[in-house]
Design an enzyme around this catalytic site. Sequence first.
Site, PDB file in Angstrom:
ATOM      1  N   LYS A  52     -39.417-112.256  34.452  1.00 42.48           N
ATOM      2  CA  LYS A  52     -41.347-111.695  33.617  1.00 42.48           C
ATOM      3  C   LYS A  52     -41.687-113.002  34.011  1.00 42.48           C
ATOM      4  CE  LYS A  52     -39.224-106.907  32.381  1.00 42.48           C
ATOM      5  NZ  LYS A  52     -39.552-106.532  34.037  1.00 42.48           N
ATOM      6  N   ASP A  71     -33.207-105.410  31.611  1.00 42.54           N
ATOM      7  CA  ASP A  71     -34.861-105.692  31.777  1.00 42.54           C
ATOM      8  C   ASP A  71     -35.779-105.865  31.214  1.00 42.54           C
ATOM      9  OD1 ASP A  71     -36.515-105.079  33.972  1.00 42.54           O
ATOM     10  OD2 ASP A  71     -36.852-103.584  34.054  1.00 42.54           O
ATOM     11  N   PRO A  97     -36.589 -97.032  28.606  1.00 47.54           N
ATOM     12  CA  PRO A  97     -36.244 -95.373  28.250  1.00 47.54           C
ATOM     13  C   PRO A  97     -35.798 -94.689  28.722  1.00 47.54           C
ATOM     14  CG  PRO A  97     -37.811 -95.736  30.308  1.00 47.54           C
ATOM     15  CD  PRO A  97     -38.053 -96.877  29.694  1.00 47.54           C
ATOM     16  N   GLY A  98     -34.386 -96.231  29.433  1.00 46.18           N
ATOM     17  CA  GLY A  98     -33.281 -95.970  29.676  1.00 46.18           C
ATOM     18  C   GLY A  98     -32.746 -96.185  31.505  1.00 46.18           C
ATOM     19  N   GLY A  99     -33.692 -96.335  32.423  1.00 45.96           N
ATOM     20  CA  GLY A  99     -33.657 -95.891  33.609  1.00 45.96           C
ATOM     21  C   GLY A  99     -32.222 -96.879  33.911  1.00 45.96           C
ATOM     22  N   ASP A 125     -32.171-105.393  17.399  1.00 45.58           N
ATOM     23  CA  ASP A 125     -33.025-106.559  17.812  1.00 45.58           C
ATOM     24  C   ASP A 125     -32.150-107.134  19.235  1.00 45.58           C
ATOM     25  OD1 ASP A 125     -34.027-109.169  19.334  1.00 45.58           O
ATOM     26  OD2 ASP A 125     -34.942-109.653  16.517  1.00 45.58           O
ATOM     27  N   ASP A 182     -32.102-101.128  21.752  1.00 44.11           N
ATOM     28  CA  ASP A 182     -33.592-101.302  21.692  1.00 44.11           C
ATOM     29  C   ASP A 182     -34.273-100.604  20.591  1.00 44.11           C
ATOM     30  OD1 ASP A 182     -36.229-101.151  22.475  1.00 44.11           O
ATOM     31  OD2 ASP A 182     -35.770-100.516  24.294  1.00 44.11           O
TER      32      ASP A 182
END
Length: 339
Positions: free
Chosen positions: A295, A266, A212-214, A250, A230
């Site tokens: 991750k 991320d 969402p843009g952190g 993409d 995104d």
Amino acid sequence: MHYILAKNVDWLGPLKEEIKNSFDTESESVAGLPILKVSSDLDLKNKYLAFSTTALLNTEKFPEDSISKQAQALVDSICKKISADQSINLHVFSMTNKYGVLETGRAEILKDKIHKNLRKNKIRILRKKFDRSLAIVQVMLLDDRSVILSVQTSEEVSQYNSLYSPYVGGFNNVEDDKKAPSRAFKKIVEAQEILGVKISENETLIDLGACPGGWTYIARKNGASVIAIDRSELREDLMVDEKVQFLQTDAFKYRPDQTLDWSVSDIISTPDRVIELITTWVLGKLCRNFIFTIKFQGKEGYHVLEDFKKLADQCDFKIILKQLNANKNEVTIMGTERV
């Protein structure tokens, strides 16, 4: 002896496994603390330990004694490697079973006495900053009041670049920012500190998997322009920001027209896909600095870190591979272009 610190005791298992996979050697736990010991015969120059927050290398151990006597003994040893008129990074902390890393209490008193004695020897302490070009002195107090000392000269520091942390004992808790779109912003803040390079005004950053843009939020806060990639849109205020170019495409296929200052990601994806991104952006020299999150799903698959280490060795970048305090079941690989 090398003392390798983990974020907490829950990560001793992965760290022990990593040491075994990377060096084919066993490590020893330290009385329930988030620490593993390995022989100083193990050559860690230009190596990576992703599940370690920091490391005390080639150490000396000093038995329990009065603070004044310990301080004097420590300074005598420091002065064997650090000459007068030098500036150093100095970290003094207690590692406790209950509270983890502490800079207060006995550690604070010991640091004050060390500082005064070093000043008498004309050795200056860098205050409130960390400089990777300077010598690093770390002093760790254990529960039995013994003290572990690690001294690395400025010449040695560059050989262990990925193993150190700018934070005392490797511990940090990034200050909260309630205006950020997500708590993930803490990762990019911490990574910049560890890398020793800040996202700056007049730079261009690409955020791969930005929603969402952190991370975009922090880049804009630092004054950089952002290309945000995104399938889903960012928070509304970032979408209308004239210095944020949002591309609904993409992240794995996008290529820039020119080399960018930063490539960060991320993105929620598998480690092999992150290797793909690093191969494209870093080995392809499409960026000058980068930060990527690796991750993991569950506790399996940590062995893939060896692939990232091989990839890092191929890069013409100064690479750091480290589990951040802000990481969950993740590791961050970051780097800056060699000058």
